[in-house]
Design an enzyme around this catalytic site. Structure first.
Site, PDB file in Angstrom:
ATOM      1  CB  CYS A 181      -8.297 -29.368  11.643  1.00  0.00           C
ATOM      2  SG  CYS A 181      -9.043 -27.738  11.821  1.00  0.00           S
ATOM      3  CB  CYS A 213     -10.597 -27.924   8.504  1.00  0.00           C
ATOM      4  SG  CYS A 213      -9.110 -27.004   8.050  1.00  0.00           S
ATOM      5  CB  CYS A 230      -5.533 -26.874   8.208  1.00  0.00           C
ATOM      6  SG  CYS A 230      -5.964 -26.592   9.934  1.00  0.00           S
ATOM      7  N   GLY A 272     -11.555   4.207   0.090  1.00  0.00           N
ATOM      8  CA  GLY A 272     -12.504   5.012   0.839  1.00  0.00           C
ATOM      9  C   GLY A 272     -13.715   4.247   1.336  1.00  0.00           C
ATOM     10  CG  ASP A 326      -5.415   6.645  -1.076  1.00  0.00           C
ATOM     11  OD1 ASP A 326      -4.402   6.353  -0.424  1.00  0.00           O
ATOM     12  OD2 ASP A 326      -6.523   6.111  -0.875  1.00  0.00           O
ATOM     13  CG  ASP A 355      -5.541  -5.993   2.284  1.00  0.00           C
ATOM     14  OD1 ASP A 355      -5.320  -5.702   3.475  1.00  0.00           O
ATOM     15  OD2 ASP A 355      -6.061  -5.197   1.485  1.00  0.00           O
ATOM     16  CG  ASP A 375      -0.280   0.117   2.504  1.00  0.00           C
ATOM     17  OD1 ASP A 375       0.955   0.309   2.528  1.00  0.00           O
ATOM     18  OD2 ASP A 375      -0.962   0.047   3.540  1.00  0.00           O
ATOM     19  CB  SER A 376       0.362   4.599  -1.101  1.00  0.00           C
ATOM     20  OG  SER A 376      -0.837   4.977  -0.445  1.00  0.00           O
ATOM     21  N   GLY A 377       0.767   3.930   2.160  1.00  0.00           N
ATOM     22  CA  GLY A 377       0.898   4.651   3.424  1.00  0.00           C
ATOM     23  C   GLY A 377      -0.221   5.648   3.647  1.00  0.00           C
ATOM     24  N   GLY A 378      -1.015   5.909   2.623  1.00  0.00           N
ATOM     25  CA  GLY A 378      -2.089   6.902   2.737  1.00  0.00           C
ATOM     26  C   GLY A 378      -3.088   6.563   3.827  1.00  0.00           C
ATOM     27  CG  PHE A 379      -5.974   3.065   5.690  1.00  0.00           C
ATOM     28  CD1 PHE A 379      -7.250   3.603   5.705  1.00  0.00           C
ATOM     29  CD2 PHE A 379      -5.618   2.175   6.680  1.00  0.00           C
ATOM     30  CE1 PHE A 379      -8.163   3.252   6.704  1.00  0.00           C
ATOM     31  CE2 PHE A 379      -6.517   1.812   7.671  1.00  0.00           C
ATOM     32  CZ  PHE A 379      -7.784   2.350   7.680  1.00  0.00           C
ATOM     33  CG  HIS A 404      -8.585 -23.528  11.264  1.00  0.00           C
ATOM     34  ND1 HIS A 404      -9.073 -24.649  10.632  1.00  0.00           N
ATOM     35  CD2 HIS A 404      -9.653 -22.705  11.456  1.00  0.00           C
ATOM     36  CE1 HIS A 404     -10.382 -24.510  10.469  1.00  0.00           C
ATOM     37  NE2 HIS A 404     -10.759 -23.343  10.960  1.00  0.00           N
TER      38      HIS A 404
HETATM   39 ZN   LIG Z   1      -8.222 -26.482  10.034  1.00  0.00          ZN
END
Ligand SMILES: [Zn+2]
Length: 406
Positions: free
Chosen positions: A310, A305, A307, A217, A148, A267, A94-98, A336
């Site tokens: 789990c 799941c 993963c 925004g 921005d 994101d 990102d640009s840092g604006g936020f 997870h």
């Molecule tokens: Zn999991």
């Protein structure tokens, strides 16, 4: 000519959802795609090996934090963030604006840029379009964002227009500052919750040949339905053949609804921020592992799941780690939760490709109905009365800082 070679593979009937591919300096990506947030050149509590294992392909990093520490000179010495953090996949910065927008004090926005005080050493810095792009070039991200000016989505038309026009001038300066760098760059559409401003913002920014566009925004004070409406208003105006990015959003349901409205990239810190609080996303919603009900629970976190969390650990052990605030609990739940997000993105993509997105959306909406209270709110305030930040160590403006209902 776009630096990403974005190409649509399928579009869902009755929806703006699409499945696509694009090519970065660090490999080909498929969309829709979720990027875990690596604010400080690390996705909190996880190694890059963990990220590969959970299925992460592209990360977000924060220019504001990385320019202050370790500083662009460190990235220059290492030839960029990829070697520095040992991640060979694409990175979007990102640009840092936020983050500047999120600073409660110590900032002044002028035509030149945003002047602010460093939280690291107290020194004053100027974040201008030129310095933001110079830092993003030193970081060596695959996709850079223009600087921005972000304003709360509830501001007046006049204030939203003023910030939007400044954003357009900064966008042009950001674009010029890129020069012949092979790094891609996205423009950021502003205009708060005003349809005429969104249209003018798209018109002004699409006159500059960016490689993609972010819907900016949003998630800064508006309601969930306003966010969905203005996402759709904006995506309908944007070029079909370029990627669209909704910054800092959101819950599984938010993402599903934004895909339906034509968004390709996401994101959010939610999977890791909620993991730190002991919350897991599961097939039927969310599970709060702190609850005493799990003290003796011998079953897996989520039977659906596969993963590594789990398949190896009981709810009772995760409950204990969470209650004891052990970093391993944060890590195991982050694994997870990210698997949950990436699996959802893969399911969404598969449903777009095979023409069943509408049915998938209906099923998921029903399963998650009433469990979506943790919609992230990006706010300029660090805290609100009666609410807590899930991660008190998160610096102001950590993309995106969450304020969750208790
Ligand atoms: Zn999991």
């Amino acid at each position: 000519m776009s630096r990403l070679g974005f190409r649509i593979e399928a579009e869902a009937p009755g929806s703006q959802a699409r499945a696509a591919r694009f090519t970065t300096l660090h490999g080909e990506m498929i969309t829709p795609i979720f990027q875990p947030v690596g604010t400080q050149a690390t996705v909190k509590a996880l190694t890059v090996e963990d990220l590969r294992e959970v299925g992460s392909r592209m990360l977000l990093a924060n220019t504001y934090h990385l320019m202050l520490r370790p500083g662009p000179e460190v990235f220059a010495k290492f030839g960029g963030i990829h070697r520095f953090m040992n991640w060979d996949g694409p990175i979007l910065t990102d640009s840092g604006g936020f983050q500047i927008f999120s600073l409660p004090h110590s900032r002044a926005i002028t035509e030149a840029g945003a002047r602010f005080q460093s939280y690291v050493d107290g020194k004053m810095h100027l974040l201008s379009p030129e310095t933001s792009i110079a830092v993003q070039k030193a970081i060596g991200s695959d996709v850079m964002m223009v600087l921005d000016q972000c304003v709360p989505s509830t501001v007046s038309h006049a204030e939203a227009e003023r910030a939007m026009l400044l954003t357009h001038r900064w966008a042009k300066r950001s674009f010029d500052a890129r020069g012949d760098s092979p790094q891609a760059m996205f423009g950021i559409v502003q205009g708060a919750c005003y349809e005429d401003l969104r249209k003018r913002s798209v018109d002004a920014l699409t006159a500059i040949p960016f490689d993609g566009y972010a819907v900016g925004g949003l998630a800064v004070g508006e309601t969930k339905s306003e966010r969905e409406d203005f996402t759709e208003i904006t995506t309908r105006l944007l070029p079909r053949d370029l990627p669209r990015y909704l910054m800092g959003v959101g819950t599984p349901l938010d993402i599903l609804e934004a895909v339906h409205r034509g968004i390709d990239l996401f994101d959010c810190i939610l999977p890791s921020a909620l993991a730190k609080r002991g919350t897991a996303f599961v097939s039927r919603g969310k599970m709060q592992l702190r609850r005493t009900a799990y003290k003796f629970a011998d079953e897996a976190l989520d039977a659906n799941c596969d993963c590594s969390t789990c398949t190896r650990y009981s709810r009772a052990y995760l409950h204990h780690l969470t209650k004891a605030d052990e970093v391993l609990g944060w890590k195991l739940l982050s694994i997870h939760n990210l698997v949950f997000y990436h699996r959802m993105m893969a399911e969404i993509r598969a449903s777009i490709l095979d023409g069943t997105f509408a049915a998938y959306r209906a099923t998921r909406r029903e399963a998650w109905a009433g469990t979506d209270e943790d919609t992230p709110v990006r706010t300029g305030k660090r805290r609100r009365p009666g609410r807590i930040s899930p991660d008190s160590s998160v610096n102001v403006g950590d993309h995106a800082e969450l304020v969750l209902s208790t």
